[in-house]
Scaffold this motif. Structure first.
Motif, PDB file in Angstrom:
ATOM      1  N   ASN A  40       0.825  -1.211   0.000  1.00  0.00           N
ATOM      2  CA  ASN A  40       0.000   0.000   0.000  1.00  0.00           C
ATOM      3  C   ASN A  40       0.860   1.262   0.000  1.00  0.00           C
ATOM      4  O   ASN A  40       0.503   2.276   0.608  1.00  0.00           O
ATOM      5  CB  ASN A  40      -0.946   0.006   1.203  1.00  0.00           C
ATOM      6  N   VAL A  43      -0.917   4.425  -1.225  1.00  0.00           N
ATOM      7  CA  VAL A  43      -1.805   5.029  -0.229  1.00  0.00           C
ATOM      8  C   VAL A  43      -0.984   5.828   0.776  1.00  0.00           C
ATOM      9  O   VAL A  43      -1.325   6.962   1.125  1.00  0.00           O
ATOM     10  CB  VAL A  43      -2.643   3.952   0.487  1.00  0.00           C
ATOM     11  N   GLN A  44       0.105   5.244   1.252  1.00  0.00           N
ATOM     12  CA  GLN A  44       0.968   5.930   2.214  1.00  0.00           C
ATOM     13  C   GLN A  44       1.545   7.217   1.622  1.00  0.00           C
ATOM     14  O   GLN A  44       1.730   8.207   2.331  1.00  0.00           O
ATOM     15  CB  GLN A  44       2.096   4.999   2.645  1.00  0.00           C
ATOM     16  N   LYS A  46       0.080   9.025  -0.606  1.00  0.00           N
ATOM     17  CA  LYS A  46      -1.023   9.845  -1.133  1.00  0.00           C
ATOM     18  C   LYS A  46      -0.952   9.962  -2.654  1.00  0.00           C
ATOM     19  O   LYS A  46      -1.254  11.002  -3.243  1.00  0.00           O
ATOM     20  CB  LYS A  46      -1.051  11.219  -0.461  1.00  0.00           C
ATOM     21  N   GLU A 195      -8.493   4.085   0.428  1.00  0.00           N
ATOM     22  CA  GLU A 195      -7.410   4.957  -0.036  1.00  0.00           C
ATOM     23  C   GLU A 195      -7.282   6.227   0.805  1.00  0.00           C
ATOM     24  O   GLU A 195      -6.156   6.717   1.001  1.00  0.00           O
ATOM     25  CB  GLU A 195      -7.658   5.340  -1.497  1.00  0.00           C
ATOM     26  N   HIS A 196      -8.417   6.745   1.341  1.00  0.00           N
ATOM     27  CA  HIS A 196      -8.394   8.080   1.941  1.00  0.00           C
ATOM     28  C   HIS A 196      -8.860   8.167   3.391  1.00  0.00           C
ATOM     29  O   HIS A 196      -8.425   9.081   4.106  1.00  0.00           O
ATOM     30  CB  HIS A 196      -9.267   9.024   1.109  1.00  0.00           C
ATOM     31  N   PRO A 198      -9.336   8.085   7.292  1.00  0.00           N
ATOM     32  CA  PRO A 198      -8.376   7.910   8.398  1.00  0.00           C
ATOM     33  C   PRO A 198      -8.555   6.608   9.177  1.00  0.00           C
ATOM     34  O   PRO A 198      -7.620   6.157   9.849  1.00  0.00           O
ATOM     35  CB  PRO A 198      -8.626   9.131   9.293  1.00  0.00           C
ATOM     36  N   SER A 200      -9.122   3.753   7.713  1.00  0.00           N
ATOM     37  CA  SER A 200      -8.660   2.659   6.850  1.00  0.00           C
ATOM     38  C   SER A 200      -7.312   2.150   7.332  1.00  0.00           C
ATOM     39  O   SER A 200      -6.391   2.931   7.592  1.00  0.00           O
ATOM     40  CB  SER A 200      -8.543   3.152   5.403  1.00  0.00           C
ATOM     41  N   VAL A 203      -4.431   3.418   5.325  1.00  0.00           N
ATOM     42  CA  VAL A 203      -4.003   4.776   5.636  1.00  0.00           C
ATOM     43  C   VAL A 203      -3.187   4.785   6.931  1.00  0.00           C
ATOM     44  O   VAL A 203      -2.193   5.491   7.058  1.00  0.00           O
ATOM     45  CB  VAL A 203      -5.222   5.713   5.761  1.00  0.00           C
ATOM     46  N   GLN A 204      -3.593   3.957   7.872  1.00  0.00           N
ATOM     47  CA  GLN A 204      -2.968   3.945   9.191  1.00  0.00           C
ATOM     48  C   GLN A 204      -1.608   3.243   9.221  1.00  0.00           C
ATOM     49  O   GLN A 204      -0.733   3.613  10.004  1.00  0.00           O
ATOM     50  CB  GLN A 204      -3.904   3.269  10.202  1.00  0.00           C
ATOM     51  N   THR A 258       6.177   8.421   4.416  1.00  0.00           N
ATOM     52  CA  THR A 258       5.929   8.305   5.847  1.00  0.00           C
ATOM     53  C   THR A 258       7.157   7.801   6.604  1.00  0.00           C
ATOM     54  O   THR A 258       7.239   7.961   7.824  1.00  0.00           O
ATOM     55  CB  THR A 258       4.745   7.333   6.112  1.00  0.00           C
TER      56      THR A 258
END
Length: 261
Positions: A40, A43-44, A46, A195-196, A198, A200, A203-204, A258
């Motif tokens: 992912n 996703v991380q 963005k 995907e977006h 918080p 999810s 996302v975490q 991240t």
């Protein structure tokens, strides 16, 4: 999408495996899962997720990346259809670590119809490198894999329980699905959530995992876990080491924002 280039990247043996049968399907699944990680990073970072086939082809083949269920199962379904398989896109409800259930559509899976229906899911993160036959409760077929024992049971309500055996010989349901073929539009809001939102997990957390001939290797923000048939090794690492680990175990050359901050 260039099918020949896709097959070359996955190292698919098209001379030995060229029939619409279980043997060929298992070869395709194995080659995909040994080559393409579940991850992912987009996703991380963005980075917008695209499920356009040409975009997925570019991400996987040219950028040497992976993705999560909506990406990996979408391109695999496309490939299977191009090879003549009868494929259905189905939705899944995941059994979460806190012993609850996600909403339906939080997972996309694949059913392939041959002599009987099979789960052919390359986008979950902990499944065998071969198809799982969907069995009736009185005639259960278990798939043995280096990472464990798996089965898919169809109950009286036509719900499919995708399960993995635990150490104590009991079975844990990883997700529920059914044989209802879903259009892509069904998954749009669920993709957007994963995907977006918080809440999810994608996302975490950073989630990267890949099947290996010896077992599985998985990476999070700060540790690497290497699992073989009878052993699990967990190692911590510093943030400045992550790129070397990404390259060594997953073949990925990417900056993860991240881990840079």
């Amino acid at each position: 999408m260039n099918i020949l280039q896709f097959e070359e990247y996955l190292k698919i043996d098209t001379e030995s495996f060229n029939q619409v049968d279980l043997r060929t399907l298992n070869h395709y699944i194995e080659r995909f899962m040994y080559t393409v990680p579940f991850e992912n990073i987009s996703v991380q970072n963005k980075e917008p997720i695209s499920v356009n086939i040409d975009d997925l082809f570019n991400k996987i083949v040219h950028r040497h990346r992976g993705g999560f269920c909506y990406e990996l199962n979408t391109i695999f379904q496309y490939y299977l259809k191009e090879k003549g398989f009868h494929v259905e896109r189905v939705s899944g409800t995941i059994h979460t670590p806190d012993d609850n259930w996600s909403r339906d559509g939080s997972h996309m899976s694949t059913i392939v119809h041959l002599d009987q229906p099979y789960i052919a899911d390359v986008g979950f993160g902990d499944l065998p490198t071969k198809a799982i036959p969907i069995s009736d409760p009185d005639n259960i077929v278990v798939i043995d894999d280096v990472n464990g024992h798996y089965r898919a049971i169809l109950d009286e309500d036509r719900v499919i329980h995708l399960q993995k055996q635990l150490d104590d010989q009991s079975w844990l349901t990883s997700y529920l699905t059914n044989e209802i073929c879903r259009p892509w539009d069904f998954f749009i809001e669920h993709l957007d959530y994963n995907e977006h939102h918080p809440d999810s997990i994608f996302v975490q957390k950073l989630i990267i995992t890949m099947a290996k001939e010896y077992g599985r290797v998985s990476m999070s923000y700060d540790h690497l876990t290497i699992t073989s048939k009878n052993h699990k090794q967990k190692e911590s690492f510093k943030h400045d080491q992550y790129k070397a680990i990404l390259k060594k175990y997953f073949g990925i050359d990417e900056t993860i924002h991240t881990l840079e901050s």
